[in-house]
Scaffold this active site. Structure first.
Site, PDB file in Angstrom:
ATOM      1  N   ALA A 173       0.817  -1.209   0.000  1.00 28.30           N
ATOM      2  CA  ALA A 173       0.000   0.000   0.000  1.00 28.30           C
ATOM      3  C   ALA A 173       0.854   1.265   0.000  1.00 28.30           C
ATOM      4  O   ALA A 173       0.380   2.341  -0.358  1.00 28.30           O
ATOM      5  CB  ALA A 173      -0.901  -0.010   1.236  1.00 28.30           C
ATOM      6  N   LYS A 174       2.099   1.145   0.430  1.00 27.51           N
ATOM      7  CA  LYS A 174       3.054   2.269   0.471  1.00 27.51           C
ATOM      8  C   LYS A 174       2.454   3.506   1.114  1.00 27.51           C
ATOM      9  O   LYS A 174       2.568   4.609   0.617  1.00 27.51           O
ATOM     10  CB  LYS A 174       3.598   2.547  -0.936  1.00 27.51           C
ATOM     11  CG  LYS A 174       4.299   1.313  -1.539  1.00 27.51           C
ATOM     12  CD  LYS A 174       4.982   1.571  -2.850  1.00 27.51           C
ATOM     13  CE  LYS A 174       5.764   0.363  -3.342  1.00 27.51           C
ATOM     14  NZ  LYS A 174       4.955  -0.785  -3.768  1.00 27.51           N
ATOM     15  N   ARG A 175       1.823   3.305   2.276  1.00 27.23           N
ATOM     16  CA  ARG A 175       1.174   4.383   2.992  1.00 27.23           C
ATOM     17  C   ARG A 175       2.162   5.146   3.868  1.00 27.23           C
ATOM     18  O   ARG A 175       3.314   4.746   4.047  1.00 27.23           O
ATOM     19  CB  ARG A 175       0.038   3.833   3.860  1.00 27.23           C
ATOM     20  CG  ARG A 175      -1.075   3.115   3.072  1.00 27.23           C
ATOM     21  CD  ARG A 175      -1.792   4.042   2.113  1.00 27.23           C
ATOM     22  NE  ARG A 175      -3.097   3.500   1.710  1.00 27.23           N
ATOM     23  CZ  ARG A 175      -3.335   2.822   0.590  1.00 27.23           C
ATOM     24  NH1 ARG A 175      -2.382   2.582  -0.269  1.00 27.23           N
ATOM     25  NH2 ARG A 175      -4.566   2.394   0.311  1.00 27.23           N
ATOM     26  N   ASP A 229       4.066   4.774  -6.495  1.00 30.29           N
ATOM     27  CA  ASP A 229       4.522   3.404  -6.709  1.00 30.29           C
ATOM     28  C   ASP A 229       5.239   3.363  -8.055  1.00 30.29           C
ATOM     29  O   ASP A 229       5.365   4.401  -8.711  1.00 30.29           O
ATOM     30  CB  ASP A 229       3.317   2.449  -6.674  1.00 30.29           C
ATOM     31  CG  ASP A 229       3.676   1.061  -6.185  1.00 30.29           C
ATOM     32  OD1 ASP A 229       4.608   0.464  -6.759  1.00 30.29           O
ATOM     33  OD2 ASP A 229       3.039   0.568  -5.241  1.00 30.29           O
TER      34      ASP A 229
END
Lengths: 273, 273
Positions: free
Chosen positions: A95-97, B99
């Protein structure tokens, strides 16, 4: 899931393969589009065909959010399917939050509690108080971007900051954070030669390594520099496995591709034991 | 929405206020919890009470994802309500995504097409190819983190890289990217003295400024350093407005708080014209 349980699974399955569940409806066999939930049906078939070969699955949330409410429902069904049928498998919400503290706490709740993933990927730009809310969850793992597999990694990550590259500064700094034992790191396979440097800074941490396959990374190189006493590597392949065939035999061909990687991993594990 | 349309709205409403819709069900009046969709009902009341005072609304996706499928549905209803009833208002999905290229393209699709937001916030750590997929959407805006309002901003963002601080390097570098005219930047109000430096690098870009109110930033300071010919500022307040009262009059009190900020902004705009 504890790190030891993940390590045990690696030795049992003779695999440290993670399969990326990045479902693009333009790339799935057309018959699936007639089902009620093509994304979940695709994932289910991939999981059924490959779960004995992989120790982790990693849905990237972008591919679900792109389909709105239906996509989020597919994500929910996918993680429920994994947790119900294969509770031993390590699950990663890619999710690369990352946000200010009270907001990161909401993301942690979303992925660790509501969806019940074992881990989530996070971005380091906002620093300590954006990551620590994730680290406070017991039995959960937070996988922070260090050195990514894309070309843009050279824009900032490899630039020198206070005498060392930014990605090394990120690694060094994060070791001081509360509950840093719950950290893993994303390190792209396309930069295998950097992995030796990374191992000097985080000798004991697990590294999630994307970029083997479609993006051009090499498994042997990654292992040469990255393997540690606990293996310490999860090698991700997404497109190279799940889209190896776009016909109705996609699950069978995916299993063949996963098996190829698992067998290479088995050889590498033999040399370690 | 074009930048000019946003500027026109600022002059018309005499406001450059953005209201953050960060709904935490622990903080809303209890009677709302008995409705079918308390998050949406809360937002609707806030929007109805404040839409003449604000030029932008910014739901932070974390607060919706924390409630799973129901939360995503509330987000969808909120943006639809705004787009249907107040199409002149600038909408921001505060998602801090980013991303590898093909994946960022899916996030762009999620927020620009599926949910039809005017803009989305993104994180810069993965560099050019993680942001350019967002920039290619015509009439859409990509708001990149530069210098954030939290304490963790000092962990990496203010560290010196090649002679300049990382956040300045991020600003400088991003100006070279394709369609960089579609970029705006997040700059925390808690670091108002830095805004003058930022204006030297991006004199013409809009800055989204969180941290006024609950986080301690000061409106006058931000404007002193940050205002430009097109105003070029969106000042966000979330908790200071939406949770000013936790009783059933929350919308009335929110409008009062928004009005206070709008009137300060009107004074500042008078001095500019």
């Amino acid at each position: 899931m504890t790190t030891q349980e993940l390590v045990d699974q690696i030795w049992k399955k003779k695999s440290f393969l993670c399969i990326g569940l990045d479902v693009d409806l333009n790339k799935v066999p057309s018959y699936l589009l007639e089902t009620e939930d093509p994304i979940f049906e695709f994932n289910k078939k991939i999981i059924d065909a490959t779960h004995h070969l992989a120790v982790a699955y990693k849905p990237n949330t972008a591919f679900y959010e792109a389909y709105g409410l239906k996509g989020w429902k597919s994500l929910e069904k996918t993680i429920q399917y994994l947790n119900t049928n294969h509770p031993e498998i390590f699950t990663i919400a890619d999710a690369k939050r990352g946000d200010i503290g009270n907001t990161s706490a909401m993301y942690a709740k979303a992925f660790f509690e509501d969806l019940a993933f074992d881990s989530v990927t996070v971005a380091p730009y906002m620093g300590k108080d954006s990551i620590e809310p994730f680290l406070s969850f017991k039995g959960k793992h937070t996988i922070m971007l260090a050195l990514t597999s894309n070309q843009g990694a050279f824009d900032f990550q490899t630039k020198t900051i206070g005498g060392i590259e930014l990605y090394k500064k990120v690694l060094e700094t994060s070791k001081e954070w509360q509950n840093s034992k719950n950290l893993m790191y994303v390190v792209g396979a396309t930069k295998a030669e950097f992995i030796g440097e990374i191992r000097k800074i985080v000798p004991n941490s697990f590294l999630l390594v994307p970029g083997v396959g479609a993006q051009g990374g090499n498994l042997q190189d990654v292992c040469k520099y990255g393997i540690n006493d606990q293996i310490g590597l999860l090698i991700n392949s997404s497109r190279g496995i799940i889209y190896a065939s776009k016909e109705s035999d996609f699950d069978v061909v995916a299993a063949e591709k996963a098996k190829e990687l698992q067998q290479q991993m088995e050889e590498i594990l033999k040399a370690q034991s």
